[in-house]
Design a protein around this motif. Structure first.
Motif, PDB file in Angstrom:
ATOM      1  N   LEU A 197       0.777  -1.270  -0.021  1.00 48.33           N
ATOM      2  CA  LEU A 197       0.045   0.064  -0.153  1.00 48.33           C
ATOM      3  C   LEU A 197       0.848   1.253   0.047  1.00 48.33           C
ATOM      4  O   LEU A 197       0.764   2.289  -0.741  1.00 48.33           O
ATOM      5  CB  LEU A 197      -1.050  -0.040   1.207  1.00 48.33           C
ATOM      6  CG  LEU A 197      -1.681   1.210   1.454  1.00 48.33           C
ATOM      7  CD1 LEU A 197      -3.004   1.421   0.474  1.00 48.33           C
ATOM      8  CD2 LEU A 197      -2.391   1.206   2.855  1.00 48.33           C
ATOM      9  N   TYR A 198       1.987   1.143   0.879  1.00 47.02           N
ATOM     10  CA  TYR A 198       2.769   2.525   0.970  1.00 47.02           C
ATOM     11  C   TYR A 198       3.647   2.834  -0.235  1.00 47.02           C
ATOM     12  O   TYR A 198       3.800   3.838  -0.635  1.00 47.02           O
ATOM     13  CB  TYR A 198       3.749   2.145   2.146  1.00 47.02           C
ATOM     14  CG  TYR A 198       2.879   2.830   3.559  1.00 47.02           C
ATOM     15  CD1 TYR A 198       2.018   1.867   4.199  1.00 47.02           C
ATOM     16  CD2 TYR A 198       2.945   3.949   3.893  1.00 47.02           C
ATOM     17  CE1 TYR A 198       1.446   2.247   5.542  1.00 47.02           C
ATOM     18  CE2 TYR A 198       2.290   4.486   5.146  1.00 47.02           C
ATOM     19  CZ  TYR A 198       1.685   3.485   5.714  1.00 47.02           C
ATOM     20  OH  TYR A 198       1.144   3.857   6.853  1.00 47.02           O
ATOM     21  N   LEU A 201       1.470   4.135  -2.689  1.00 46.44           N
ATOM     22  CA  LEU A 201       1.180   5.625  -2.636  1.00 46.44           C
ATOM     23  C   LEU A 201       2.202   6.455  -2.675  1.00 46.44           C
ATOM     24  O   LEU A 201       2.149   7.532  -3.455  1.00 46.44           O
ATOM     25  CB  LEU A 201       0.914   5.714  -1.015  1.00 46.44           C
ATOM     26  CG  LEU A 201      -0.252   5.225  -0.187  1.00 46.44           C
ATOM     27  CD1 LEU A 201      -0.392   5.751   1.157  1.00 46.44           C
ATOM     28  CD2 LEU A 201      -1.663   5.523  -1.129  1.00 46.44           C
ATOM     29  N   GLY A 233      -4.983   6.902   0.384  1.00 45.28           N
ATOM     30  CA  GLY A 233      -4.490   5.842   1.422  1.00 45.28           C
ATOM     31  C   GLY A 233      -5.456   5.400   2.397  1.00 45.28           C
ATOM     32  O   GLY A 233      -5.717   4.175   2.712  1.00 45.28           O
ATOM     33  N   ASP A 237      -6.990   1.643   2.645  1.00 49.55           N
ATOM     34  CA  ASP A 237      -6.464   0.845   3.722  1.00 49.55           C
ATOM     35  C   ASP A 237      -7.949   0.444   4.499  1.00 49.55           C
ATOM     36  O   ASP A 237      -8.393   0.835   5.394  1.00 49.55           O
ATOM     37  CB  ASP A 237      -5.574   2.001   4.410  1.00 49.55           C
ATOM     38  CG  ASP A 237      -5.120   0.911   5.744  1.00 49.55           C
ATOM     39  OD1 ASP A 237      -4.922  -0.288   5.717  1.00 49.55           O
ATOM     40  OD2 ASP A 237      -4.867   1.663   6.676  1.00 49.55           O
TER      41      ASP A 237
END
Lengths: 238, 108
Positions: A197-198, A201, A233, A237
């Motif tokens: 996920l990061y 981003l 995000g 998430d």
């Protein structure tokens, strides 16, 4: 267990904050000297440069203020531009503030007044790693940076006539190298499951920054890209 | 003393407008508990803003078009490797400066 907590608290002294600031000092010193040089070449006196770095204490803004003064911009335009350029500090302070709620109002004002990209980076890096931070440590970090900045600006103003182009030494890259390292350190401390996920981003920010830079000045692009991608995000998430 | 009234007004005005965004969150957050989505949103801010600051140093904005600062982009690659390898802020910053000095020396 209590002993461990005690030791952690003991490590968070003013002195430790000063120490943790040291790696960022090259950035402050090189940019500060450059800001002093630009100040002198914009016909500011050494006293005015000292006052500017003490009261405004913002790298990018100080360069822009000098440029606008030289171009003869009205006072209102200079102040408004400075406000916009520094708006991103609102995001930095908003992220840090929840960690200092237990301290007095005056302490919070003192910490907030000296928040910079760099001190934010160092502090948030500790927080993300799950380490505690406290007021003493934060003050050590902030005040070391603040004093180094003022001294560097004044030195730049005094010796500016002899150093015409600080870029030649590659010192201006210190800031980028620092932001890059802080980014890497944070990504490394993220839990395995969330890393994907990061990373996505990070890619979104790169794309958003590139697109936005075509239409708005960079300081606006930084704020917008951050707000947009942080929102993505939250949505992704689950 | 070489003080000029316009410059003093500019410095004071700019001091106030830079202080406001720095302090307001510290004043507000004390009195409210942030809702979960907001704290989650805040947790993404560091990564996003640090990436944005790095990207900002690669982009050169001219009048209407934008271009890439190739020397910065070139130096970012070895600097990133040093960062991943050493995990040290000081070492990476010094290495980055040296890389940049070398690139400028070769290409100027």
């Amino acid at each position: 267990m209590l002993k461990v907590i005690d030791m952690e608290e003991n490590n968070l002294t003013f002195h430790q904050g000063v120490k943790d600031c040291i790696p960022t000092l090259i950035g402050y010193i090189s940019i500060g000297i450059a800001a002093g040089i630009v100040g002198v070449s914009s016909n500011l006196s050494i006293l005015e440069i000292a006052l500017l770095s003490t009261l405004v204490y913002a790298g990018a803004s100080q360069f822009i203020i000098c440029a606008l003064l030289v171009s003869g911009s009205p006072i209102s335009v200079i102040i408004l531009t400075t406000f916009i350029v520094n708006l991103r500090n609102f995001l930095l302070s908003m992220t840090l503030a929840p960690h200092f709620t237990k301290y007095s109002l005056m302490k919070n004002i003192g910490i907030g007044a000296l928040v910079t990209d760099e001190s934010f980076g160092v502090a948030i890096n500790k927080i993300i790693k799950g380490e505690k931070i406290n007021d003493q440590w934060m003050n050590g970090l902030n005040i070391t940076a603040y004093i180094s900045w003022i001294i560097s600006c004044v030195l730049g103003a005094i010796f500016g006539k002899w150093i015409s182009n600080p870029e030649i030494f590659g010192l201006d890259f210190a800031l980028t190298a620092m932001f890059l390292t802080l980014l890497v350190l944070q990504l490394q401390s993220i839990k395995e499951g969330k890393l994907k996920l990061y990373i996505s981003l990070v890619l979104y920010v790169v794309i958003t920054m590139y697109l936005l830079s075509m239409f708005v000045p960079s300081h606006i692009a930084i704020i917008l890209a951050t707000i947009i991608v942080a929102t993505i995000g939250v949505m992704r998430d689950k | 003393m070489s003080f000029n009234l316009t410059i003093i007004l500019v410095i004071l005005g700019c001091a106030i407008v830079t202080l406001i965004p720095r302090i307001i969150p510290f004043l507000v957050v004390r009195n409210i508990t942030l809702p979960v989505p907001i704290t989650k949103w805040l947790s993404f801010i560091p990564i996003c803003i640090l990436t944005a600051l790095v990207v900002d140093s690669i982009i050169i904005e001219d009048e209407s078009l934008i271009s890439i600062d190739w020397s910065v982009l070139t130096v970012i690659v070895p600097t990133l490797i040093i960062a991943l390898w050493t995990k040290s802020l000081s070492v990476t910053v010094i290495a980055g400066i040296v890389f940049m000095a070398i690139v400028r020396y070769i290409f100027n």
